[in-house]
Motif scaffolding. Structure first.
Motif, mmCIF file in Angstrom:
data_model
loop_
_atom_site.group_PDB
_atom_site.id
_atom_site.type_symbol
_atom_site.label_atom_id
_atom_site.label_comp_id
_atom_site.label_asym_id
_atom_site.label_seq_id
_atom_site.Cartn_x
_atom_site.Cartn_y
_atom_site.Cartn_z
ATOM 1 N N UNK A 35 23.875 42.087 22.093
ATOM 2 C CA UNK A 35 24.795 40.978 22.317
ATOM 3 C C UNK A 35 26.219 41.452 22.048
ATOM 4 N N UNK A 36 27.076 41.240 23.014
ATOM 5 C CA UNK A 36 28.505 41.505 22.828
ATOM 6 C C UNK A 36 29.112 40.221 22.263
ATOM 7 N N UNK A 37 29.462 40.258 20.988
ATOM 8 C CA UNK A 37 29.878 39.033 20.296
ATOM 9 C C UNK A 37 31.182 38.456 20.828
ATOM 10 N N UNK A 38 32.106 39.343 21.217
ATOM 11 C CA UNK A 38 33.372 38.833 21.748
ATOM 12 C C UNK A 38 33.980 39.824 22.720
ATOM 13 N N UNK A 39 34.468 39.313 23.839
ATOM 14 C CA UNK A 39 35.189 40.104 24.833
ATOM 15 C C UNK A 39 36.484 39.385 25.178
ATOM 16 N N UNK A 40 37.516 40.177 25.419
ATOM 17 C CA UNK A 40 38.791 39.626 25.887
ATOM 18 C C UNK A 40 38.939 39.970 27.361
ATOM 19 N N UNK A 41 39.123 38.970 28.192
ATOM 20 C CA UNK A 41 39.239 39.169 29.639
ATOM 21 C C UNK A 41 40.667 38.872 30.086
ATOM 22 N N UNK A 42 41.288 39.850 30.711
ATOM 23 C CA UNK A 42 42.592 39.651 31.333
ATOM 24 C C UNK A 42 42.360 39.566 32.839
ATOM 25 N N UNK A 43 42.483 38.362 33.374
ATOM 26 C CA UNK A 43 42.091 38.098 34.763
ATOM 27 C C UNK A 43 43.299 37.672 35.582
ATOM 28 N N UNK A 44 43.397 38.238 36.785
ATOM 29 C CA UNK A 44 44.485 37.887 37.701
ATOM 30 C C UNK A 44 44.229 36.501 38.273
ATOM 31 N N UNK A 45 45.211 35.600 38.122
ATOM 32 C CA UNK A 45 45.129 34.257 38.688
ATOM 33 C C UNK A 45 46.263 34.083 39.684
ATOM 34 N N UNK A 46 45.922 33.594 40.863
ATOM 35 C CA UNK A 46 46.917 33.409 41.921
ATOM 36 C C UNK A 46 46.458 32.269 42.811
ATOM 37 N N UNK A 47 47.319 31.291 43.022
ATOM 38 C CA UNK A 47 46.947 30.095 43.776
ATOM 39 C C UNK A 47 46.629 30.404 45.225
ATOM 40 N N UNK A 48 47.468 31.221 45.873
ATOM 41 C CA UNK A 48 47.251 31.603 47.262
ATOM 42 C C UNK A 48 48.119 32.823 47.570
ATOM 43 N N UNK A 49 48.086 33.265 48.842
ATOM 44 C CA UNK A 49 48.794 34.482 49.226
ATOM 45 C C UNK A 49 50.307 34.359 49.064
ATOM 46 N N UNK A 50 50.829 33.152 49.165
ATOM 47 C CA UNK A 50 52.274 32.953 49.101
ATOM 48 C C UNK A 50 52.788 32.719 47.679
ATOM 49 N N UNK A 51 51.874 32.422 46.764
ATOM 50 C CA UNK A 51 52.274 32.130 45.394
ATOM 51 C C UNK A 51 52.328 33.402 44.551
ATOM 52 N N UNK A 52 53.145 33.356 43.519
ATOM 53 C CA UNK A 52 53.232 34.476 42.599
ATOM 54 C C UNK A 52 52.077 34.392 41.613
ATOM 55 N N UNK A 53 51.386 35.506 41.424
ATOM 56 C CA UNK A 53 50.255 35.516 40.514
ATOM 57 C C UNK A 53 50.585 36.169 39.191
ATOM 58 N N UNK A 54 49.622 36.176 38.286
ATOM 59 C CA UNK A 54 49.809 36.812 36.991
ATOM 60 C C UNK A 54 48.497 36.843 36.231
ATOM 61 N N UNK A 55 48.483 37.623 35.152
ATOM 62 C CA UNK A 55 47.275 37.737 34.339
ATOM 63 C C UNK A 55 47.213 36.595 33.315
ATOM 64 N N UNK A 56 45.997 36.072 33.145
ATOM 65 C CA UNK A 56 45.736 35.112 32.086
ATOM 66 C C UNK A 56 44.618 35.666 31.209
ATOM 67 N N UNK A 57 44.679 35.389 29.933
ATOM 68 C CA UNK A 57 43.739 35.957 28.971
ATOM 69 C C UNK A 57 42.728 34.913 28.515
ATOM 70 N N UNK A 58 41.459 35.334 28.471
ATOM 71 C CA UNK A 58 40.372 34.454 28.040
ATOM 72 C C UNK A 58 39.487 35.194 27.036
ATOM 73 N N UNK A 59 38.894 34.449 26.127
ATOM 74 C CA UNK A 59 37.914 34.978 25.189
ATOM 75 C C UNK A 59 36.533 34.469 25.591
ATOM 76 N N UNK A 60 35.559 35.352 25.522
ATOM 77 C CA UNK A 60 34.193 34.950 25.838
ATOM 78 C C UNK A 60 33.273 35.562 24.793
ATOM 79 N N UNK A 61 32.207 34.821 24.423
ATOM 80 C CA UNK A 61 31.376 35.231 23.297
ATOM 81 C C UNK A 61 29.891 35.315 23.663
ATOM 82 N N UNK A 62 29.181 36.143 22.906
ATOM 83 C CA UNK A 62 27.717 36.232 22.962
ATOM 84 C C UNK A 62 27.198 36.527 24.372
ATOM 85 N N UNK A 63 27.669 37.638 24.918
ATOM 86 C CA UNK A 63 27.238 38.079 26.245
ATOM 87 C C UNK A 63 26.177 39.170 26.107
ATOM 88 N N UNK A 64 25.043 38.989 26.736
ATOM 89 C CA UNK A 64 23.974 39.983 26.686
ATOM 90 C C UNK A 64 24.363 41.219 27.504
#
Length: 253
Positions: free
Chosen positions: A5-34
């Protein structure tokens, strides 16, 4: 080996509304991943978490989840399809990551593959290249006998290797020039090696290369990055065959 079990992971994920919008990374925490979970199953768990928090889930592409369709195309920690060799993103498992790791996830970075939303890109450019010539024209009718045209086994094997290409786009996304030469070469090569494909060989090579250039893909400079990141291990030897086929076609003009 038992799953951990991976108790905690930090995910930096690219979020972008559409092709014309400016995107950026958002950070999320996720827990207890097999560690037995696939990478996409981990993203499913993240999205369930986001939905439960009344947040918008991360958009990512997938279909077969068996390494066949080529839709699950992501850059993971700077590598196409992630830190494993000869696998697609859906075949990547969480055992490749350590507990407490920070994982950066982003879409293909290629001008010909515009972002649709978040991690989803439009790979329709590959379909347009195939429509330009990646086929054999035949008259409709009865199905011919599979053994009616003898084909040497070495040629058949090489054609099958080229046909393994799933059009995921890792080659163009990895290439510093955003070249689609490995994809085009695989599609030209699989037909150029077979008797059925030789009749239209000249037209096919010229049409597919012309469409590739028209769609804005870059030139090949033989760095080999495409082959090293291809999940199906397509060889750059096919690019040499494409160049020969294209040269022969132009000499006939």
């Amino acid at each position: 080996m038992a799953d951990k079990i991976l108790k905690e992971l930090t995910l930096k994920i690219w979020r972008q509304k559409d092709a014309k919008s400016k995107g950026g990374f958002e950070t999320y925490k996720i827990h207890d991943i097999s560690t037995g979970s696939s990478f996409l199953e981990m993203l499913d768990i993240l999205n369930e978490q986001l939905v439960s928090e009344n947040k918008e889930p991360v958009a990512f592409d997938h279909d077969c989840r068996e390494g066949i369709c080529g839709t699950c195309s992501l850059f993971i920690d700077g590598r196409a399809h992630g830190p494993d060799d000869d696998v697609t993103t859906c075949q990547l498992h969480m055992r490749r990551f350590e507990d407490g790791a920070t994982i950066t996830i982003e879409p293909w970075r290629c001008g010909a593959f515009p972002v649709i939303k978040d991690l989803i890109v439009d790979r329709g450019a590959y379909e347009k290249i195939l429509q330009a010539g990646g086929y054999v024209s035949v008259n409709t009718g009865g199905v011919p006998d599979g053994n009616a045209i003898p084909i040497a086994k070495p040629a058949a094997d090489e054609a099958m290797d080229a046909a393994a290409c799933i059009g995921c786009g890792a080659c163009a996304a990895t290439c510093k020039n955003s070249s689609a030469m490995l994809f085009v070469a695989a599609k030209v090569s699989q037909l150029a090696l077979l008797p059925q494909g030789k009749i239209e060989a000249a037209r096919r090579a010229k049409a597919m290369v012309a469409k590739m250039d028209e769609l804005g893909f870059g030139n090949c400079t033989n760095t080999g990055a495409c082959e090293s990141e291809c999940p199906k291990s397509i060889s750059i030897e096919h690019i040499a065959r494409l160049n020969r086929e294209f040269l022969k076609a132009k000499l006939k003009d």
